[in-house]
Design an enzyme around this catalytic site. Structure first.
Site, mmCIF file in Angstrom:
data_model
loop_
_atom_site.group_PDB
_atom_site.id
_atom_site.type_symbol
_atom_site.label_atom_id
_atom_site.label_comp_id
_atom_site.label_asym_id
_atom_site.label_seq_id
_atom_site.Cartn_x
_atom_site.Cartn_y
_atom_site.Cartn_z
ATOM 1 N N THR A 1 18.356 7.440 -53.786
ATOM 2 C CA THR A 1 19.339 6.452 -53.319
ATOM 3 C C THR A 1 19.958 5.807 -54.547
ATOM 4 O OG1 THR A 1 17.876 4.526 -53.390
ATOM 5 C CG2 THR A 1 17.798 5.894 -51.388
ATOM 6 N N HIS B 1 0.825 -1.209 0.000
ATOM 7 C CA HIS B 1 0.000 0.000 0.000
ATOM 8 C C HIS B 1 0.853 1.250 0.000
ATOM 9 C CE1 HIS B 1 -2.644 -3.157 1.621
ATOM 10 N NE2 HIS B 1 -3.569 -2.541 0.937
ATOM 11 N N GLY C 1 30.201 12.500 -45.755
ATOM 12 C CA GLY C 1 31.344 12.577 -46.659
ATOM 13 C C GLY C 1 32.206 11.331 -46.733
ATOM 14 N N GLY D 1 15.463 -2.894 -47.508
ATOM 15 C CA GLY D 1 15.853 -1.506 -47.251
ATOM 16 C C GLY D 1 14.683 -0.549 -47.289
#
Lengths: 558, 558
Positions: A470, A217, A382, A462
């Site tokens: 892409t 409790h 990059g 994918g």
């Protein structure tokens, strides 16, 4: 409001409505207005001994969740952490008790003892046979005369329910419950207090502490001690239980107090079995939430000696879904790893033509490293050029170990090499492209069709589609055009790659996080890589034995 | 450490050990060291299509908790919220896949898609038949091309598992899963973030807010909105789902994200059935934790159209304990309250002797009011005298309505009056004393024995024993001595009451909270009341027809 409720006042009534409505017709409730809240078995015919329990709400699934065949006949529900009224208990008794009588199983809290006790007298005055068993399984406060009733109450519910279900008379039902009530010992621990709807949470337990010997409790436990992990917590409880335990086998009931995750409960189960008392734990009920304290991040461990007769009662199947069942402990050895996990080592073979094609593609990627890095810097980090060039160098270095003469195996081997040497999602996706192409070849498809099947598999995995900016944007038109010759395919790849410069909203890959202005005018580096590789392959000099099996006019060389 | 774990690194491995050990031999695990964690059905013989799922841990009971007959054949477990490795997935595939092949059910997260996808290719390269279904049931982010896989995945598990259990071939198993994956729509809400073991909790969701459209990895949801209670939360989700739902019946899967209490989940279930889409919800799975996000205080609602064939698959029984079963919705009327709850109205009757005894006791208590209050002020709140006098006055006022000529009914009626007019635990306990005495009388006991039986019942309920500094200390010796006459009983009551002044450690009642120094030298007010009542009864003049039926020499009057 900090809970998924409508109002504090309606919590229990509405929860019972939800419970009953989603019970598939197995439960019913009494129409008792806001103060008489009783959940009963819908299929009950009063022919056997009724087993009744209840108490304050906030301990779910106890008690209403344990109403059903072989467990409780009725549950009387008070407000959160508050005993139900005498009238509510009496209504429950009257609703389910026939000539066989009823047993009340009551956790030892003053309100419950009194209200169930007085209701029992009233029911007796109406001619009903009523017995009452009070559960006092808490061992955390040995000096008090009336220990609290905790999760050990579940053992009394189950044993009494099983005897009733089997047709036992009131004395036998009460005796089974009393046996559990007399023998069960419970000790709880928690890392945090619970949150009572509508009340502020008490910040009693500090980080790094665990409260030991607590009730259900939210009241303070017997003490707070430093918390040193699951193993130590179980060891501490085992140290308290061990000197009180009889010899011989026991059942452990491992109860989550609410918010403890299954991961933690399973770790606690493991530690219990490895603890000094583990050898005596031959059966376990749980780990599962059974007698909770709202959302308390804690657990309780109940142990009870287990005779054959007890085991039969506790193990008796029931359709009540909150009852986790009693399982015998079987610490079996783990299964050995299956064969076939070792890296697939292809048998090397040679094919001057295939060797030339592979090397040509590798050289093209190595040559494109700086260009691709520069492109990637516009929309990513990059490194596309470096990643591809590294993979190409690795493949080139292993050219003599490849199964060059077997196209199926060659594609699979290249896929495997890429999954090892090329990081990131692209590495896995290219590995899937090559592996799936090999798979398609093994099923007898021609190379162009196999490559398209590989592309499709890669897209399924994918998720990128044409137009998502892409490598797909170059690869797909190229593979569609492949039956028309490598030069056409290379041309389509170039066109596709160039189109990505106008796609200003990437939907897949890292470029999806880049704004339109940054992307506009820059070709996707993956698509560019595809275009450059295909251009190089189409420009090769030694076309007589192309792996692509497509005859073409003499192009400039790779 | 803020969780019941031993170390962050060993969470999943140890939890799996606990899960398997407490599975009663139904589960086994692969011996794959710390990185390959696979739970499999111990009884699997590869004769049917294997159904494999998995992903990061932290979603328990998904996925390992759903391994078993009619559900998953194997679960591949990554670290908390991290995809398992390709090798782990491959190990799972190889361990359970025979000639019938296997289906991979994958939630749409990049890591899972890629690692399961590549593992599938590797398994195919080893000659196995492998299909894969990707679940994308999230509807919170409609603009993204690859929605997340959420609790709807469970529908794919169950449908595929049921088809496999029934001997269906790989195409049929995959088709069943694909149907669930294509049709299920899920939307989640949470009032708080989850706590990742070893990481600080993010305080992203402010009090009064609910995060809507969330996933199961603690990532931010689609938005945060003001929280206005359970009804409004369900209404908002229903508003999003309704325009996307097909006509006809649906199953709802109501999933706790971890720490949401059963009370809240049941209220949400109720609100769902009362919501505008409730009419279409003919079946429900849960509410229960199925696909959790550790201890997140949230829930998700999945809906899926339900054909007869779907219902048969989803409703097929399984022994897997984490699966809550699918129940048909039956909003039945509540049962009427049973007869017999109305207050027992005894038939008034007279007996001058009994009337005199009752009135004598009432007068004694009224006379003692100030004394008893003063005594109670030493150890309590100083109202024992007032409480008893109030009850005595009420009883006196109703003397003409009592069944004075029928002792059994008289004791019951007095008990009933006391339970109405006298507050606190003492009122209930005295009510039980009188009611239980009446009960004993009805069973044929003589009055002295019946009173002792009543006392015993009161002690069982109240828990106080001789020496606990309560009214028992006067009452028990008096009732034991009663067969020797009222004067002896009154004398014993007085001695017992006087002894309570030396009891410096109360074990029951409110005085249990008072220190020894405060109690020393003061008689317990309850015991004193008993002594005074018995003294008055023993001193009565009109003894010829005592209700106690005990002959005595002439004492002074009441």
């Amino acid at each position: 409001m900090t809970h998924f409720i409508n109002s504090r006042e309606t919590i229990v009534t509405e929860a019972i409505e939800g419970l009953v409505a989603s019970s598939g017709g197995s439960l019913a409730r009494l129409d008792g207005g806001p103060f008489i809240r009783v959940v009963v078995r819908a299929d009950w015919d009063k022919s056997r001994v009724a087993v009744i329990s209840g108490g304050g709400a906030g301990h779910e699934p106890a008690h209403a969740g344990f109403v059903g065949p072989g467990l409780l006949t009725a549950a009387i529900c008070g407000d959160v952490f508050a005993s139900p009224s005498v009238d509510a208990v009496l209504a429950g008794i009257l609703a389910v008790t026939g000539e066989a009588g009823c047993l009340l199983i009551v956790k030892s809290y003053t309100g419950d003892r009194l209200n169930f006790g007085l209701a029992a007298e009233r029911a007796r005055a109406r001619g009903l046979k009523v017995e009452m068993v009070i559960v006092q399984d808490d061992i955390a406060l040995p000096e008090i005369s009336r220990p609290r009733g905790l999760a050990g109450t579940l053992l009394a519910h189950k044993m009494a329910g099983a005897v009733s279900e089997g047709g036992g008379d009131l004395a036998a039902v009460a005796q089974a419950a009393q046996r559990a009530a007399s023998e069960a010992m419970t000790f709880g621990m928690s890392l945090d207090t619970c949150t009572v709807p509508g009340s502020a949470k008490e910040g009693r337990i500090q980080p790094g502490e665990v409260e030991a010997g607590l009730g259900i409790h939210g009241e303070p436990g017997a003490g707070r001690i430093a918390f040193q992990g699951a193993r130590q917590a179980i060891a501490q409880i085992a140290g308290i239980l061990a000197p009180r335990m009889q010899p011989g086998r026991h059942v452990a009931l491992l109860n989550s107090l609410g918010a403890t995750t299954d991961l933690e409960m399973q770790i606690l189960a493991r530690e219990l079995l490895h603890s000094p008392i583990g050898i005596q734990i031959t059966h376990m009920i749980g780990p599962a939430p059974m007698m909770t304290a709202l959302d308390m991040h804690g657990f309780s461990l109940t142990v009870c000696p287990l005779t054959e007769a007890d085991a039969a009662l506790l193990g008796q199947p029931t359709s009540v879904r909150a009852w986790p069942g009693m399982r015998s402990i079987k610490v079996a050895a783990a299964l050995p790893l299956p064969a076939g996990l070792e890296v697939f080592e292809p048998v090397a073979s040679d094919s001057p033509a295939n060797r030339a094609v592979v090397l040509c593609a590798c050289r093209a990627l190595i040559a494109a490293q700086a260009d691709l890095n520069a492109l990637d810097a516009k929309s990513g980090d990059g490194d596309t050029g470096s990643t591809l060039a590294t993979a190409a160098r690795a493949l080139k270095a292993r050219i003599d170990l490849l199964p060059l003469a077997d196209l199926t195996q060659l594609f699979r081997a290249i896929g495997q090499e890429l999954s090892k040497s090329m990081g990131g999602s692209s590495g896995v996706l290219l590995a899937i492209l090559f592996a799936a192409t090999g798979d398609a070849l093994s099923r007898g498809l021609g190379l162009a069709a196999a490559l398209r099947a590989g592309l499709q598999r890669m897209q399924e995995i994918g998720g990128a589609r044409l137009g998502d900016r892409t490598m797909i944007d170059a690869l797909q038109p190229a593979l569609v055009a492949l039956p028309d010759g490598l030069a056409v395919a290379a041309s389509r790849a170039r066109e596709g790659a160039d189109r990505t410069a106008e796609m200003t909203r990437a939907k897949a890959g890292r470029a999806a996080y880049i704004g339109a202005a940054e992307l506009s005018g820059h070709i996707d580096p993956g698509a560019e890589a595809v275009a450059q590789v295909l251009a190089a392959l189409a420009a090769r000099q030694d076309r007589s034995e192309s792996i692509l099996g497509i005859e073409e006019p003499n192009p400039p060389g790779c």
